[in-house]
Design an enzyme around this catalytic site. Structure first.
Site, mmCIF file in Angstrom:
data_model
loop_
_atom_site.group_PDB
_atom_site.id
_atom_site.type_symbol
_atom_site.label_atom_id
_atom_site.label_comp_id
_atom_site.label_asym_id
_atom_site.label_seq_id
_atom_site.Cartn_x
_atom_site.Cartn_y
_atom_site.Cartn_z
ATOM 1 N N LYS A 95 0.830 -1.205 0.000
ATOM 2 C CA LYS A 95 0.000 0.000 0.000
ATOM 3 C C LYS A 95 0.861 1.250 0.000
ATOM 4 O O LYS A 95 0.547 2.241 -0.681
ATOM 5 C CB LYS A 95 -0.930 -0.003 1.219
ATOM 6 C CG LYS A 95 -1.781 1.258 1.354
ATOM 7 C CD LYS A 95 -2.717 1.189 2.544
ATOM 8 C CE LYS A 95 -3.545 2.463 2.654
ATOM 9 N NZ LYS A 95 -4.543 2.393 3.745
ATOM 10 N N HIS A 104 -6.220 -33.937 -32.478
ATOM 11 C CA HIS A 104 -7.205 -32.850 -32.419
ATOM 12 C C HIS A 104 -8.318 -33.146 -31.420
ATOM 13 O O HIS A 104 -9.509 -33.043 -31.723
ATOM 14 C CB HIS A 104 -7.773 -32.563 -33.799
ATOM 15 C CG HIS A 104 -6.736 -32.146 -34.804
ATOM 16 N ND1 HIS A 104 -5.790 -31.185 -34.540
ATOM 17 C CD2 HIS A 104 -6.481 -32.589 -36.054
ATOM 18 C CE1 HIS A 104 -4.991 -31.038 -35.586
ATOM 19 N NE2 HIS A 104 -5.390 -31.892 -36.518
#
Length: 528
Positions: free
Chosen positions: A140, A283
């Site tokens: 922060k 595939h």
């Protein structure tokens, strides 16, 4: 805003100490004051470097069995104080709080502890409190503080210390903060998922993505992320890559399909001792799948399932790849071989194919509880993995489904499950008891085309195989009797489908007319 800030003091408290010695040594050479506690303090002192105990700063010892060490205003005040805010700096002086310019902290290994099967109490104790608070506080206040929240950030920090004598820009500190928040958010997501038992509230955290060569096509960018799975056992993402060129987006999809198909085929067969399953995938579709009691037999049957499509395929074995198997591939082109193990002799032979990828991973567990994720434009779909055995197998025709065909039917359902819908599979049992996929039709907009144009022509390429003794499986119900009529034309006598059509009676009647035995499984295995 571009003013460089130096490091005068650092707070270090880490669980993992590897790589820390170089960092601490560099800080010491720059004259940085080091605060630490517990095991990290002992580690630093062991290097012969002066360290100030956090306890001497706070006036409190580590309490509650180590649960509270750094949670104190004198620690967090020094981290969160805004150096350009006179009110903050006045309060630092008033309460004798030293500013802290660098925080190095990592988190307890929560995910590793869960994955180890530890007790709930041990898991709870690995929920970090002080560390996560320090990370958020330092991140922060990145305008003034550098935060290092993981040993993965040690290298850029070490470079900063050696090349810039610890002086950092706002851009550098902001990047460290970004990385720190990535660590903390991922950690919180893992904890939430451990506690979560509600559908629709899962947290997905993707970190440390690996950039792939390209996506589905060369003009598409792609990244591979590994989930921090703590509940789902072994996953393809855990596979050890032994050799070969980098895996592509399509390679990973096909490898996953091949590994799952072979593993599920292995689990679907119970009557074969010393069974070995082999899957040949192209595939995303199995063009070959077989289970026997001999690895070479399974390989030959799987390859024969569709030898044309097997070119450039991904092959998975559920047993060790030996020298004999490696030699079999001498004049064949394949992309990937996956197996639980490769013998040294097999590795030596396959190593001559420099581009061939070899992946080492155990057989997938029968049921994992894993989730499947798929994106759509602006959203994501999540569903359970399609796993486990169909339990029903209810005979619905006058002709009874032979008991000796039931094991074959279960194998066939597994084979069909991995074909893209609309899917039709034909499976056959040889005299030696081996099972194999002898015909496959997939990816068609209607079931009839899958049967007529793909499944039967592929089956007919094989010599000495009886279609009347084989079993035909459909991944979803037959909506009309036309598929039954087509199956009868080719001599099919056994059919498996889930049932559930409004025309089931019509389909069953057609089977009865042609003397075909049919069972309903009650479970659809549709696959997009």
């Amino acid at each position: 805003m571009n003013e460089l800030k130096s490091i005068k003091s650092a707070l270090i408290s880490v669980y993992h100490k590897d790589g820390l010695d170089e960092i601490v040594t560099a800080l010491n050479e720059l004259g940085v004051t080091i605060f630490s506690t517990g095991g990290t303090q002992s580690f630093i002192e062991g290097l012969g470097i002066n360290v100030t105990p956090v306890e001497s700063l706070t006036g409190y010892p580590s309490i509650l069995g180590g649960r509270v060490k750094t949670l104190h205003p004198k620690v967090f005040g020094g981290i969160l104080a805004r150096r350009d805010n006179p009110g903050d700096t006045d309060q630092l002086k008033e309460y004798d709080i030293p500013g802290i310019d660098l925080v190095i902290v990592d988190l307890y290994p929560f995910e590793d502890t869960v994955a180890s099967g530890a007790s709930e109490q041990d898991i709870i104790e690995k929920i970090d409190i002080g560390g996560i608070s320090l990370i958020r506080a330092a991140a922060k206040n990145y305008k003034d503080v550098i935060i290092i929240a993981s040993k993965n950030q040690y290298e850029p920090l070490l470079s900063l210390l050696k090349e810039k004598k610890g002086n950092s820009s706002i851009e550098e500190r902001k990047k460290f903060a970004r990385d720190a928040f990535a660590v903390s958010s991922h950690y919180d997501a893992a904890i939430f998922n451990y506690f979560n038992e509600e559908e629709g509230t899962e947290r997905i955290s993707l970190n440390n993505g690996h950039i792939l060569r390209y996506g589905e096509n060369p003009h598409q960018k792609a990244t591979f992320y590994k989930f921090a799975n703590t509940r789902h056992g072994i996953n393809l993402a855990d596979a050890k890559i032994l050799q070969g060129k980098a895996l592509s987006y399509n390679n990973l999809l096909d490898a996953d399909a091949s590994w799952k198909a072979a593993s599920d085929a292995y689990h679907s067969v119970s009557h074969i001792e010393n069974k070995v399953a082999v899957a040949v995938v192209k595939h995303l579709n199995p063009c070959g799948l077989a289970v026997s009691n001999d690895i070479m037999k399974s390989l030959e049957l799987a390859w024969e399932g569709d030898p044309i499509s097997a070119f450039g395929s991904i092959i998975t074995f559920t047993d060790t790849v030996t020298k004999e198997i490696a030699e079999w591939f001498a004049k064949k082109f394949i992309e990937i071989i996956i197996a639980p193990e490769f013998t040294p002799e097999a590795l030596e032979i396959l190593g001559k194919k420099k581009n061939l990828r070899l992946l080492e991973i155990p057989v997938k567990e029968k049921e994992t509880g894993e989730k499947l994720y798929r994106s759509i434009s602006g959203g994501m779909l999540v569903q359970d993995e399609d796993e486990g055995e169909d339990k029903e197998f209810r005979n619905v025709t006058k002709s009874k489904f032979a008991e000796n065909k039931m094991n074959l039917a279960k194998f066939g359902v597994t084979a069909c499950k991995y074909l893209k819908s609309n899917a039709i599979a034909l499976v056959t049992e040889n005299e030696d008891g081996s099972f194999w996929l002898t015909g496959a039709g997939m990816g068609q907009p209607n079931r009839l085309d899958s049967l007529r144009q793909l499944t039967i022509p592929r089956f007919n390429m094989k010599e000495g195989v009886s279609i009347s003794e084989s079993v035909l499986i459909s991944d979803a119900f037959f909506p009309f009797r036309d598929s039954i009529e087509a199956a009868n034309e080719f001599g099919v006598k056994y059919i498996v489908e889930p049932g559930g059509s409004i025309r089931d009676d019509e389909v069953i009647q057609a089977c009865d007319e042609y003397g075909i035995a049919m069972v309903f499984t009650g479970t659809r295995h549709f696959k997009h």
